[in-house]
Design an enzyme around this catalytic site. Structure first.
Site, PDB file in Angstrom:
ATOM      1  N   GLY A 108     -18.359  -4.259  -0.438  1.00 40.46           N
ATOM      2  CA  GLY A 108     -18.273  -4.303  -1.892  1.00 40.46           C
ATOM      3  C   GLY A 108     -17.433  -3.184  -2.467  1.00 40.46           C
ATOM      4  O   GLY A 108     -17.796  -2.580  -3.470  1.00 40.46           O
ATOM      5  N   ARG A 109     -16.309  -2.891  -1.824  1.00 33.93           N
ATOM      6  CA  ARG A 109     -15.406  -1.789  -2.221  1.00 33.93           C
ATOM      7  C   ARG A 109     -16.138  -0.447  -2.207  1.00 33.93           C
ATOM      8  O   ARG A 109     -15.935   0.410  -3.065  1.00 33.93           O
ATOM      9  CB  ARG A 109     -14.766  -2.064  -3.581  1.00 33.93           C
ATOM     10  N   GLY A 110     -17.015  -0.312  -1.216  1.00 37.01           N
ATOM     11  CA  GLY A 110     -17.740   0.935  -1.029  1.00 37.01           C
ATOM     12  C   GLY A 110     -19.107   0.970  -1.670  1.00 37.01           C
ATOM     13  O   GLY A 110     -19.926   1.838  -1.337  1.00 37.01           O
TER      14      GLY A 110
ATOM     15  N   TYR B 109       0.845  -1.183   0.000  1.00 38.23           N
ATOM     16  CA  TYR B 109       0.000   0.000   0.000  1.00 38.23           C
ATOM     17  C   TYR B 109       0.890   1.246   0.000  1.00 38.23           C
ATOM     18  O   TYR B 109       1.288   1.763   1.024  1.00 38.23           O
ATOM     19  CB  TYR B 109      -0.924   0.012   1.210  1.00 38.23           C
TER      20      TYR B 109
ATOM     21  N   SER C  32     -12.905  -5.532   2.002  1.00 38.21           N
ATOM     22  CA  SER C  32     -13.970  -4.973   1.150  1.00 38.21           C
ATOM     23  C   SER C  32     -15.349  -5.515   1.534  1.00 38.21           C
ATOM     24  O   SER C  32     -16.118  -5.965   0.679  1.00 38.21           O
ATOM     25  CB  SER C  32     -13.675  -5.268  -0.330  1.00 38.21           C
ATOM     26  N   PRO C  33     -15.692  -5.470   2.824  1.00 34.24           N
ATOM     27  CA  PRO C  33     -16.979  -6.039   3.251  1.00 34.24           C
ATOM     28  C   PRO C  33     -18.187  -5.250   2.775  1.00 34.24           C
ATOM     29  O   PRO C  33     -19.318  -5.735   2.875  1.00 34.24           O
ATOM     30  CB  PRO C  33     -16.870  -6.013   4.785  1.00 34.24           C
TER      31      PRO C  33
ATOM     32  N   HIS D 143       0.436 -12.004   1.270  1.00 38.18           N
ATOM     33  CA  HIS D 143      -0.592 -11.225   0.583  1.00 38.18           C
ATOM     34  C   HIS D 143      -1.175 -11.978  -0.609  1.00 38.18           C
ATOM     35  O   HIS D 143      -2.383 -11.972  -0.837  1.00 38.18           O
ATOM     36  CB  HIS D 143       0.022  -9.898   0.130  1.00 38.18           C
TER      37      HIS D 143
ATOM     38  N   SER E  19     -22.223   0.885   0.564  1.00 37.17           N
ATOM     39  CA  SER E  19     -22.464   2.034   1.436  1.00 37.17           C
ATOM     40  C   SER E  19     -23.570   2.915   0.886  1.00 37.17           C
ATOM     41  O   SER E  19     -24.155   3.727   1.610  1.00 37.17           O
ATOM     42  CB  SER E  19     -21.185   2.864   1.580  1.00 37.17           C
TER      43      SER E  19
END
Length: 327
Positions: free
Chosen positions: A207-209, A56, A204-205, A124, A212
């Site tokens: 769905g990568r945002g 990252y 990503s719980p 990873h 939300s």
């Protein structure tokens, strides 16, 4: 915040962790002042599992964690990952799971994180050119040396997990899991984890945002946001998937919750520890409230009907990205 056992080797973590990736990479420009405040607020709320990786930035996220939370190191369950070989200047060279790189990467992460021990050290991505037994054997040497406390894998197949666990106990597998990505529930991976006593950490719980509800068009993403290159975020897929988000939002409204909170509670109901990421305190506090949200059987059934996996439009990653997973 409540805590739970992650794996069967004694690692205890909060029922919700924090994924710090987006503060330094892939999701647009960061704001160090707000990131620092958000990370400290996470600890105040009991969200002490902090997840980062050498990739990252590369390295920048580990350094951010050190600057922001170094004075609170004793409060943190610190997790980081290695797998892609990087020169010290950040030049990448592809996957490398060879023992020599395991040791080099760990020592570098310890320096960047400003600590003498990593609580949870993940591979990873699996290097297909190196037997998993060799990689995990070297990771086990780090445990013996006192540089690492517990071991994990990320996005590994069931057979790989089993082979790794036979060399050294694996405490956690980190993989993508959300209402939009349910693959590991039906492909034998979750069953293998349960059999072996290995915990599941879900990245990503939301769905990568997507879940939300904050993403309604590709223009909601920064110009340099990596999600713009993912099939699931093409204009056509966004339009189709928003209909599913609306269904989740309706179920959430009936419960007096947000779509994000329902999405996180669903992941927790699958027996996983979600690690949602955010750059802002307001969203952090919304996410944290989901830790106390327990879905009823009726709500779980309604979500299963509202978001059948085959209805989600677009792959979760590019073909190149998917090629490094589940092996």
């Amino acid at each position: 915040m409540k805590t739970t056992e992650l794996g069967s080797q004694g690692l205890r973590v909060p029922v919700q962790g924090f994924g710090a990736m987006g503060m330094s990479a892939f999701y647009g420009e960061g704001d160090e002042r707000e990131s620092t405040a958000t990370l400290n607020r996470a600890l105040d709320l009991g969200i002490t599992l902090i997840d980062t990786a050498e990739a990252y930035g590369p390295f920048e996220n580990e350094k951010l964690i050190s600057r922001a939370l170094g004075h609170r190191r004793d409060e943190i369950v610190l997790a980081t990952k290695f797998g892609t070989e990087f020169d010290d200047d950040g030049t990448p060279h592809g996957l490398n799971g060879r023992p020599a790189y395991v040791h080099r990467a760990a020592d570098r992460s310890l320096r960047h994180l400003g600590t003498d021990v990593i609580d949870l050290y993940y591979l990873h991505r699996v290097d297909p050119a190196t037997p998993i037994e060799e990689t995990v054997g070297a990771m086990g040497e780090l445990v013996t040396a006192g540089k690492v406390r517990y071991l994990g894998l990320s996005e590994a197949a069931a057979d790989t997990v089993r082979r790794a666990h036979a060399v050294h106990p694996i405490s956690a597998l980190q993989s993508e899991l959300s209402l939009f990505t349910q693959d590991l529930l039906g492909n034998g991976i979750k069953a293998t984890l349960d059999e072996l006593g290995i915990g599941l950490v879900a990245f990503s719980p939301m769905g990568r945002g997507f879940l939300s509800g904050a993403i309604t068009t590709v223009d909601d993403l920064a110009p340099d946001d990596a999600r713009r290159g993912l099939p699931r975020f093409s204009p056509q897929s966004i339009e189709a998937n928003l209909r599913l988000v609306d269904e989740v939002r309706s179920i959430a409204a009936a419960r007096g919750a947000t779509a994000a909170q329902i999405a996180l509670a669903w992941v927790a109901a699958q027996g996983a520890v979600p690690i949602p990421g955010t750059k802002r305190r307001a969203y952090l506090e919304e996410n944290a409230a989901a830790a106390d949200l327990v879905l009823t059987d009726g709500e779980l059934a309604a979500l299963h009907e509202a978001v059948p996996p085959r209805a989600v439009s677009g792959a979760r990653n590019t073909e190149q990205g998917l090629a490094t997973t589940n092996r």
